[in-house]
Design a protein around this motif. Structure first.
Motif, PDB file in Angstrom:
ATOM      1  N   ARG A 126       0.840  -1.196   0.000  1.00 21.98           N
ATOM      2  CA  ARG A 126       0.000   0.000   0.000  1.00 21.98           C
ATOM      3  C   ARG A 126       0.875   1.247   0.000  1.00 21.98           C
ATOM      4  NH1 ARG A 126      -4.026   2.044   4.799  1.00 21.98           N
ATOM      5  NH2 ARG A 126      -4.581   4.042   3.807  1.00 21.98           N
ATOM      6  N   ASP A 156      -2.156   7.426   0.368  1.00 23.40           N
ATOM      7  CA  ASP A 156      -3.437   7.668  -0.268  1.00 23.40           C
ATOM      8  C   ASP A 156      -3.331   8.760  -1.325  1.00 23.40           C
ATOM      9  OD1 ASP A 156      -4.407   5.797   1.449  1.00 23.40           O
ATOM     10  OD2 ASP A 156      -5.600   7.182   2.664  1.00 23.40           O
ATOM     11  N   ALA A 190      -7.270   5.077  -1.086  1.00 26.58           N
ATOM     12  CA  ALA A 190      -6.153   4.142  -0.992  1.00 26.58           C
ATOM     13  C   ALA A 190      -5.539   3.840  -2.358  1.00 26.58           C
ATOM     14  CB  ALA A 190      -6.610   2.843  -0.328  1.00 26.58           C
TER      15      ALA A 190
END
Length: 212
Positions: free
Chosen positions: A164, A167, A172
């Motif tokens: 990840r 953002d 996300a």
């Protein structure tokens, strides 16, 4: 009989599999998929009990401290992605100078150039977690999978490595990597899963968003 000259042109991992455009439900894209290209990639494996020494060499050369847990670390044009105990993926924004760099690291670690062996996709959009939830057997809620977290798992029986990023404007952002040989199978699952939300597909070199 005249000989026929054959020219082998380089082909990206997504060539013949995915292309820029829009597919699925009409309206604003619920998913944005960016086919990433041009990056350099290598596996880096430390010998037994030598992980600290290898990390010090990488830090001295690139400024990156190799993660000891499932995380991704980035400094400048390079990422280090945890890939198992004492194992990492080293990714460069471009392949320029990568071969010489890997030669330096090979003195103390097992190094293998994987630049042409992986297919990499960046996913974002308001429905990105909805799509991933169809195949990723992990809890990707922000409380469970934070910015910088990484995991090795499977999607529709295809082994993947995902992480990840910070953002973006639509929430996300994830990157997901599969072996090149399984890129077609992965894309078949992804296209079927993303269609209900509408998906915009583009292609781009690996860019380096700042990471928190």
């Amino acid at each position: 009989m005249a000989e026929t000259a054959i020219s082998w042109a380089p082909r990206g991992a997504w060539a013949g599999i995915a292309q820029p455009g829009f597919f699925g439900a009409k309206g604003p894209a619920g998913i944005v998929a960016t086919l990433l290209h041009g990056f350099g990639l290598a596996t880096l494996i430390a010998p037994p009990d030598e992980a600290i020494a290898v990390s010090r060499v990488v830090e001295a050369r690139l400024g990156i401290v190799l993660p000891e847990t499932p995380k991704i670390a980035q400094v400048g044009a390079y990422d280090a992605v945890w890939a198992g105990p004492d194992q990492w993926l080293l990714r460069a924004a471009t392949r320029d100078g990568l071969s010489a760099l890997l030669d330096e690291f090979a003195a103390g670690a097992a190094v293998s150039d994987q630049s042409d062996a992986r297919a990499l996709l960046r996913l974002s959009g308001p429905h990105v977690r909805d799509v991933l939830a169809k195949g990723v057997m992990l809890d990707l809620h922000p409380a469970a999978f934070a910015v910088g977290d990484t995991a090795m798992t499977s999607v529709a029986h295809v082994g993947v490595h995902l992480w990840r990023l910070p953002d973006g404007p639509d929430g996300a952002v994830f990157e997901i990597m599969a072996t090149r040989s399984m890129a077609g199978s992965f894309w078949s699952w992804f296209a079927a899963s993303a269609a209900e939300f509408g998906c915009e597909v583009s292609t781009a070199p690996v860019l380096k968003p700042s990471r928190g």
